[in-house]
Enzyme design. Structure first.
Site, PDB file in Angstrom:
ATOM      1  N   GLU A 114       0.841  -1.203   0.000  1.00 34.90           N
ATOM      2  CA  GLU A 114       0.000   0.000   0.000  1.00 34.90           C
ATOM      3  C   GLU A 114       0.871   1.246   0.000  1.00 34.90           C
ATOM      4  O   GLU A 114       2.088   1.161   0.200  1.00 34.90           O
ATOM      5  CB  GLU A 114      -0.947  -0.026   1.210  1.00 34.90           C
ATOM      6  CG  GLU A 114      -1.997  -1.124   1.079  1.00 34.90           C
ATOM      7  CD  GLU A 114      -2.965  -1.191   2.245  1.00 34.90           C
ATOM      8  OE1 GLU A 114      -2.810  -0.456   3.226  1.00 34.90           O
ATOM      9  OE2 GLU A 114      -3.887  -2.018   2.158  1.00 34.90           O
ATOM     10  N   HIS A 242      -8.775   9.678   3.038  1.00 32.26           N
ATOM     11  CA  HIS A 242      -8.443   8.560   2.150  1.00 32.26           C
ATOM     12  C   HIS A 242      -8.655   9.057   0.726  1.00 32.26           C
ATOM     13  O   HIS A 242      -9.699   9.634   0.417  1.00 32.26           O
ATOM     14  CB  HIS A 242      -9.333   7.350   2.441  1.00 32.26           C
ATOM     15  CG  HIS A 242      -8.789   6.085   1.860  1.00 32.26           C
ATOM     16  ND1 HIS A 242      -8.764   5.856   0.505  1.00 32.26           N
ATOM     17  CD2 HIS A 242      -8.227   5.000   2.436  1.00 32.26           C
ATOM     18  CE1 HIS A 242      -8.211   4.671   0.278  1.00 32.26           C
ATOM     19  NE2 HIS A 242      -7.875   4.138   1.436  1.00 32.26           N
ATOM     20  N   ARG A 290      -0.607   8.715   1.226  1.00 33.65           N
ATOM     21  CA  ARG A 290      -1.989   9.193   1.144  1.00 33.65           C
ATOM     22  C   ARG A 290      -2.175  10.697   1.096  1.00 33.65           C
ATOM     23  O   ARG A 290      -3.019  11.211   0.373  1.00 33.65           O
ATOM     24  CB  ARG A 290      -2.705   8.731   2.415  1.00 33.65           C
ATOM     25  CG  ARG A 290      -3.546   7.601   2.168  1.00 33.65           C
ATOM     26  CD  ARG A 290      -4.160   7.136   3.399  1.00 33.65           C
ATOM     27  NE  ARG A 290      -4.248   5.706   3.198  1.00 33.65           N
ATOM     28  CZ  ARG A 290      -4.816   4.888   4.013  1.00 33.65           C
ATOM     29  NH1 ARG A 290      -5.329   5.343   5.125  1.00 33.65           N
ATOM     30  NH2 ARG A 290      -4.875   3.620   3.744  1.00 33.65           N
ATOM     31  N   HIS A 351     -11.065  10.078   6.810  1.00 31.64           N
ATOM     32  CA  HIS A 351     -10.876   8.640   7.033  1.00 31.64           C
ATOM     33  C   HIS A 351     -10.321   8.306   8.418  1.00 31.64           C
ATOM     34  O   HIS A 351     -10.800   7.392   9.064  1.00 31.64           O
ATOM     35  CB  HIS A 351      -9.923   8.137   5.949  1.00 31.64           C
ATOM     36  CG  HIS A 351      -9.671   6.673   5.947  1.00 31.64           C
ATOM     37  ND1 HIS A 351     -10.670   5.744   5.786  1.00 31.64           N
ATOM     38  CD2 HIS A 351      -8.521   5.960   6.081  1.00 31.64           C
ATOM     39  CE1 HIS A 351     -10.156   4.524   5.808  1.00 31.64           C
ATOM     40  NE2 HIS A 351      -8.859   4.626   5.998  1.00 31.64           N
ATOM     41  N   ARG A 386      -0.635   9.019   9.060  1.00 29.85           N
ATOM     42  CA  ARG A 386      -0.551   7.567   9.303  1.00 29.85           C
ATOM     43  C   ARG A 386      -0.250   6.821   8.009  1.00 29.85           C
ATOM     44  O   ARG A 386      -0.829   7.095   6.955  1.00 29.85           O
ATOM     45  CB  ARG A 386      -1.882   7.069   9.860  1.00 29.85           C
ATOM     46  CG  ARG A 386      -1.958   5.567   9.989  1.00 29.85           C
ATOM     47  CD  ARG A 386      -3.284   5.147  10.539  1.00 29.85           C
ATOM     48  NE  ARG A 386      -4.364   5.361   9.617  1.00 29.85           N
ATOM     49  CZ  ARG A 386      -4.861   4.422   8.799  1.00 29.85           C
ATOM     50  NH1 ARG A 386      -4.356   3.213   8.793  1.00 29.85           N
ATOM     51  NH2 ARG A 386      -5.864   4.713   7.998  1.00 29.85           N
TER      52      ARG A 386
HETATM   53  P1  FAD Z   1     -13.495   1.361  16.055  1.00 31.38           P
HETATM   54  O1  FAD Z   1     -13.245   0.125  15.325  1.00 31.38           O
HETATM   55  O2  FAD Z   1     -14.026   2.496  15.308  1.00 31.38           O
HETATM   56  O3  FAD Z   1     -14.494   1.031  17.252  1.00 31.38           O
HETATM   57  C1  FAD Z   1     -15.044   2.071  18.043  1.00 31.38           C
HETATM   58  C2  FAD Z   1     -16.163   1.495  18.873  1.00 31.38           C
HETATM   59  O4  FAD Z   1     -16.594   2.444  19.849  1.00 31.38           O
HETATM   60  C3  FAD Z   1     -17.404   1.129  18.089  1.00 31.38           C
HETATM   61  O5  FAD Z   1     -17.855  -0.107  18.561  1.00 31.38           O
HETATM   62  C4  FAD Z   1     -18.403   2.222  18.446  1.00 31.38           C
HETATM   63  O6  FAD Z   1     -19.736   1.843  18.329  1.00 31.38           O
HETATM   64  C5  FAD Z   1     -18.019   2.457  19.892  1.00 31.38           C
HETATM   65  N1  FAD Z   1     -18.419   3.750  20.448  1.00 31.38           N
HETATM   66  C6  FAD Z   1     -18.183   4.985  19.952  1.00 31.38           C
HETATM   67  N2  FAD Z   1     -18.714   5.909  20.771  1.00 31.38           N
HETATM   68  C7  FAD Z   1     -19.278   5.256  21.811  1.00 31.38           C
HETATM   69  C8  FAD Z   1     -19.995   5.664  22.968  1.00 31.38           C
HETATM   70  N3  FAD Z   1     -20.264   6.947  23.235  1.00 31.38           N
HETATM   71  N4  FAD Z   1     -20.436   4.717  23.828  1.00 31.38           N
HETATM   72  C9  FAD Z   1     -20.220   3.398  23.575  1.00 31.38           C
HETATM   73  N5  FAD Z   1     -19.555   2.961  22.483  1.00 31.38           N
HETATM   74  C10 FAD Z   1     -19.094   3.871  21.618  1.00 31.38           C
HETATM   75  N6  FAD Z   1      -6.917   0.544   9.188  1.00 31.38           N
HETATM   76  C11 FAD Z   1      -5.994  -0.389   8.901  1.00 31.38           C
HETATM   77  O7  FAD Z   1      -5.008  -0.534   9.605  1.00 31.38           O
HETATM   78  N7  FAD Z   1      -6.177  -1.205   7.824  1.00 31.38           N
HETATM   79  C12 FAD Z   1      -7.251  -1.107   7.004  1.00 31.38           C
HETATM   80  O8  FAD Z   1      -7.384  -1.867   6.069  1.00 31.38           O
HETATM   81  C13 FAD Z   1      -8.215  -0.111   7.274  1.00 31.38           C
HETATM   82  N8  FAD Z   1      -9.292   0.052   6.476  1.00 31.38           N
HETATM   83  C14 FAD Z   1     -10.257   0.937   6.837  1.00 31.38           C
HETATM   84  C15 FAD Z   1     -11.419   1.028   6.073  1.00 31.38           C
HETATM   85  C16 FAD Z   1     -12.455   1.859   6.469  1.00 31.38           C
HETATM   86  C17 FAD Z   1     -13.705   1.951   5.641  1.00 31.38           C
HETATM   87  C18 FAD Z   1     -12.319   2.628   7.649  1.00 31.38           C
HETATM   88  C19 FAD Z   1     -13.425   3.507   8.102  1.00 31.38           C
HETATM   89  C20 FAD Z   1     -11.156   2.561   8.386  1.00 31.38           C
HETATM   90  C21 FAD Z   1     -10.123   1.725   7.995  1.00 31.38           C
HETATM   91  N9  FAD Z   1      -8.946   1.631   8.732  1.00 31.38           N
HETATM   92  C22 FAD Z   1      -8.013   0.692   8.413  1.00 31.38           C
HETATM   93  C23 FAD Z   1      -8.817   2.348   9.987  1.00 31.38           C
HETATM   94  C24 FAD Z   1      -9.149   1.363  11.112  1.00 31.38           C
HETATM   95  O9  FAD Z   1     -10.214   0.552  10.719  1.00 31.38           O
HETATM   96  C25 FAD Z   1      -9.513   2.062  12.395  1.00 31.38           C
HETATM   97  O10 FAD Z   1      -8.577   3.045  12.716  1.00 31.38           O
HETATM   98  C26 FAD Z   1      -9.553   1.046  13.530  1.00 31.38           C
HETATM   99  O11 FAD Z   1     -10.419   0.012  13.168  1.00 31.38           O
HETATM  100  C27 FAD Z   1      -9.993   1.698  14.801  1.00 31.38           C
HETATM  101  O12 FAD Z   1     -10.260   0.701  15.736  1.00 31.38           O
HETATM  102  P2  FAD Z   1     -10.816   1.123  17.142  1.00 31.38           P
HETATM  103  O13 FAD Z   1     -11.030  -0.130  17.896  1.00 31.38           O
HETATM  104  O14 FAD Z   1      -9.956   2.164  17.730  1.00 31.38           O
HETATM  105  O15 FAD Z   1     -12.202   1.859  16.824  1.00 31.38           O
HETATM  106  C1  SIN Z   2      -7.482   0.754   2.704  1.00 29.47           C
HETATM  107  O1  SIN Z   2      -7.804  -0.419   2.533  1.00 29.47           O
HETATM  108  O2  SIN Z   2      -7.133   1.519   1.808  1.00 29.47           O
HETATM  109  C2  SIN Z   2      -7.512   1.289   4.079  1.00 29.47           C
HETATM  110  C3  SIN Z   2      -6.231   1.059   4.713  1.00 29.47           C
HETATM  111  C4  SIN Z   2      -6.056   1.956   5.883  1.00 29.47           C
HETATM  112  O3  SIN Z   2      -6.827   2.886   6.100  1.00 29.47           O
HETATM  113  O4  SIN Z   2      -5.082   1.740   6.590  1.00 29.47           O
END
Ligand code: FAD
Ligand code: SIN
Length: 547
Positions: A114, A242, A290, A351, A386
């Site tokens: 990537e 993104h 990015r 993103h 990032r």
């Molecule tokens: P999240 O996975 O966002 O989880 C947050 C949680 O908190 C959720 O369950 C939500 O409901 C809960 N929450 C929020 N507010 C409250 C509240 N007030 N009370 C109770 N619960 C609450 N990163 C990579 O490294 N590789 C990838 O391929 C990649 N692809 C991506 C594709 C997309 C479409 C997106 C949006 C992001 C992507 N990212 C990727 C970024 C990555 O997915 C996120 O940064 C990562 O998943 C964040 O994980 P997290 O556990 O911190 O938060």
């Molecule tokens: C993607 O698949 O392009 C998302 C990867 C990332 O946000 O790290």
């Protein structure tokens, strides 16, 4: 006496789920999430998890790529820690049943390349890595008797000394977190949830922008709650866009991502007239980091007055495209685009929040008993930008490291839970008018998108600050004047995040990483090679200290 948990985990993405599993080995966990267990940014992750594969790559190279993308603002210790834990994390995930796509010809896992990575090092499961991760982790969490799960309940505010009967004890430099208040939309009750430790794993805040890859739950709740309670937050001017989300005419809650892996696969960016343009911006062309690709697309769209550019993978065999990106293929087909034959219209969208609640290398914030992990945290890993697929790795590694650290904290500290007040029902019974909430929410989001987007200027930031102050005041006022609802809780948080974004973007008088200001287009290492940091001086106070 209310029940007291050892660990209160707010959020069920990669960070919250993995932390809960690890912490359940040493205590009682309450895992609270505001939607279903699966709904999170994690669930939608496509590209995968970056980690060194020892035969073809090295820690040094992954560290170097991460620091280069971070534009001299990464904390090298955080990067070294996260990168070197990578292979261990991948093995642990495999051992608990997470599947990764294999490359049959090499007899090992298939690794994607990537933007900004010098090697192919992204472990993935087809183009639905997040869904696979969530499947395996939620299964483990549901089967674990030490984990109590509450779904569809949102944390509203942190419980700190402010909620003690004698709040004169409050010292803004020495705050302890005792848990949270949470809103149950079914009963309309506010629950006081007490815990020896509180772990915010609430993810990002993409919904503060009008166009975002983030689902509706990403309203910056954890960030806003921690800031209101007095935690230091930092680097919020670095919001990652993104480069490639699917362009559609209809406005949607969020935009479908076209993974960076598609450009790693050989996808080429073109303007509407079919001409490649990335060679004008970077030697890596469409596979540049990015920030550069997003700015290049933004600039081409503005110059030409176009609403999108194209991503072209038509010159690859159709069966290879479909087997590598089955979900993207299907989703685009549903929108009437056959990506094996037609170019994909794409636009950048908000993103990833690179800044967040400031933590140390154990996920510890400057509020006692409060930890932040995953996207909500700013732990030094990502600096000013990032690197792709580093965030799931960061979320998982910090979940693991902080689980050990929190265990020590609760075993060494006796916490006094006496006198913590029930929620004060200062809200009125007046039901909300949805039109007011959606007007305020959308106006703030549009303003943030247009004034604090990919390219900024001093004048626009100054104007935005005034308008956001007014809108944020109205949002908070409406929150107070109506009965408590999920809509107003989120509106208040979006308003608080917008307030933070405009202030942070205004502080930094240079351009670095994801922050690009046309009035300060150069990087200024003499004055600005540092984090920007902000702390509110108390929950109900508006004053802010810059340190
Ligand atoms: P999240 O996975 O966002 O989880 C947050 C949680 O908190 C959720 O369950 C939500 O409901 C809960 N929450 C929020 N507010 C409250 C509240 N007030 N009370 C109770 N619960 C609450 N990163 C990579 O490294 N590789 C990838 O391929 C990649 N692809 C991506 C594709 C997309 C479409 C997106 C949006 C992001 C992507 N990212 C990727 C970024 C990555 O997915 C996120 O940064 C990562 O998943 C964040 O994980 P997290 O556990 O911190 O938060
Ligand atoms: C993607 O698949 O392009 C998302 C990867 C990332 O946000 O790290």
């Amino acid at each position: 006496m209310d029940k007291i948990y050892d660990y209160l985990v707010v959020g069920s993405g990669a960070a919250g789920l993995y932390f809960s599993i690890l912490a359940s080995r040493s205590g009682k966990v309450l895992l609270l999430t505001k939607n279903t267990l699966k709904e999170s940014n994690t669930y939608y992750a496509q590209g995968g998890i970056a980690s060194v594969e020892k035969h073809t790559d090295s820690f040094q190279q992954h560290i170097k790529d991460t620091i280069k993308a971070g534009d001299e603002l990464c904390n090298e210790k955080a990067v070294e820690m996260v990168v070197s834990e990578g292979p261990g994390i991948i093995n642990e995930l495999i051992s608990i049943g997470v599947k990764f796509t294999r490359d049959r010809s090499k007899g090992y896992y298939s690794l994607h390349k990537e933007g900004g990575h010098s090697k192919s090092r992204v472990f993935h499961f087809k183009d639905i890595t997040g869904r696979e991760l969530i499947r395996a982790l939620t299964k483990m969490v549901r089967e674990n008797s030490n984990i109590t799960i509450i779904e569809n309940m949102a944390a509203v505010d942190l419980l700190t000394e402010h909620q003690k009967e004698d709040s004169s004890l409050f010292n803004p430099r020495n705050i302890t977190c005792y848990g949270i208040y949470a809103h149950d939309p079914k009963t309309k009750k506010i629950h006081k949830i007490l815990s020896r430790s509180t772990i915010l794993a609430t993810g990002g805040s993409g919904q503060v922008y009008l166009h975002t890859s983030n689902p509706g739950v990403a309203t910056g709740d954890g960030l806003a709650m921690a800031f209101r309670a007095g935690a230091t937050v930092s680097n919020l001017e670095f919001y990652q866009f993104h480069p490639t989300t699917l362009y559609t005419e209809k406005e949607k809650e969020n935009s479908f991502l076209i993974s960076e892996a598609v450009r790693g696969f050989g996808g080429n960016l073109k303007t509407k007239d079919g001409k490649s343009f990335m060679h004008k911006y970077h030697r890596l062309k469409s596979l540049a980091p990015r920030d550069i690709v997003a700015r290049a697309i933004d600039s081409e769209m503005k110059k030409r007055g176009d609403e999108f550019v194209y991503l072209d993978i038509r010159n690859f065999p159709a069966n290879k495209i479909i087997s590598t990106f089955p979900n993207i293929y299907k989703k685009c087909l549903d929108e009437g685009i056959d990506i094996t034959k037609e170019m994909i219209p794409v636009v950048p969208a908000a993103h990833y929040q690179c800044g967040g609640i400031e933590t140390d290398l154990h996920g510890k914030t400057d509020i006692k008993g409060l930890y932040a992990i995953g996207e909500v945290a700013q732990n030094g890993m990502h600096g000013a930008n990032r690197l792709a697929s580093n965030s799931l790795l960061d979320a998982l590694v910090f979940a693991k490291i902080s689980a050990l650290s929190v265990e020590k904290y609760i075993s060494r500290n006796v916490i006094n839970f006496s006198d913590i007040k029930e929620w004060e029902y200062y809200h009125t019974e007046r039901p909300i008018e949805k039109v007011v909430v959606s007007y305020l929410r959308n106006t703030i989001r549009r303003l943030v998108s247009e004034f604090i987007g990919i390219v900024r200027s001093d004048e626009r930031l100054k104007m935005a600050e005034k308008m956001i102050d007014l809108l944020a005041w109205q949002a908070r006022d409406y929150y107070m004047q109506t009965e408590l609802s999920r809509e107003t809780v989120e509106l208040r948080n979006i308003a608080d995040v917008a307030y933070l974004l405009v202030r942070f973007a205004g502080f930094r008088k240079e351009s670095r990483g994801l922050h690009y200001n046309i009035d300060h287009p150069e990087k200024d290492n003499i004055n600005w090679k540092k984090n920007t940091r902000l702390r509110s001086s108390g929950r109900r106070s508006k004053s802010v200290i810059i340190r």
